[in-house]
Enzyme design. Sequence first.
Site, mmCIF file in Angstrom:
data_model
loop_
_atom_site.group_PDB
_atom_site.id
_atom_site.type_symbol
_atom_site.label_atom_id
_atom_site.label_comp_id
_atom_site.label_asym_id
_atom_site.label_seq_id
_atom_site.Cartn_x
_atom_site.Cartn_y
_atom_site.Cartn_z
ATOM 1 N N ALA A 163 72.307 -49.098 97.875
ATOM 2 C CA ALA A 163 73.003 -50.122 97.094
ATOM 3 C C ALA A 163 74.032 -49.484 96.168
ATOM 4 C CB ALA A 163 71.992 -50.949 96.300
ATOM 5 N N TYR A 164 73.627 -48.449 95.451
ATOM 6 C CA TYR A 164 74.530 -47.756 94.527
ATOM 7 C C TYR A 164 75.700 -47.110 95.276
ATOM 8 C CZ TYR A 164 76.057 -44.231 91.117
ATOM 9 O OH TYR A 164 76.797 -43.437 90.282
ATOM 10 N N GLY A 165 75.381 -46.371 96.341
ATOM 11 C CA GLY A 165 76.429 -45.703 97.103
ATOM 12 C C GLY A 165 77.406 -46.677 97.724
#
Length: 259
Positions: A163-165
Amino acid sequence: MPAGSTDNAHPRIAVVTGGSRGLGRNTVINLARRGIDSIFTYRSNRTEADRVVAEVAEARRKAVALQLDTGDATSFDAFAERLRQALAELGAEHFDYLVNNAGTSHHNAIDQTTEEELDTLYRIHFKGVFLLTQKLLPLINDGGRIVNLSTGLTRIIVPGSAAYGSMKAAVEVLTRYMAKELGPRRIAVNVVAPGAIATDFSGGMVRDNPDLNRRVSEATALGRAGVPDDIGPMIAALLSDDNRWVNAQRIEVSGGMSI
């Protein structure tokens, strides 16, 4: 002074989000060492923000700390007005550099990530960067520069970082669009992607977990985890006239991690 023109009578000014800690703080300090004043944001820790202001003063430059939650786009109109006032305090109407640094970490598997977690990442890491930059465009000088912060995790795939990447990957694409659309104003836009850095980010996991720090070091060509002083000076240098022809680039600053 017309919007977007450069006034050489005033020192250069940078706006840095998330400037009270970590990489943002280091960037503000290194800009000061290069003779650049800053207006930086902090989310909640006014004490740390005041310490940054004091450290900038020691470098004989000026800094102004403004509170901002970059995940709350409804606050951007009021922030822009406060920014105008801060610029006036520094004797200017516009600023030269924008560093979209503020962010939060996230570690969770795809099948465990909640909609709320995903929405929070979106608001802070993409929507906030998009809309805050949009809101501040009238205040950026023509010929200025924008640096967006990404992560090595858009290239180095670590389970639990999907999700972050992915949000940071969206910022990388946005950076190229910004460079194209702001080209007529001679505004260069680049994205800096740090590798694993020993800060308090992600609860200080790289800094404080010896096993993780060792594994990062072993995966890095230069044999250690990064530190804030590996990133702040690089961003300050990227914003300088020496790098005026660098545009629409993703620049990974990781010491050669996972190559």
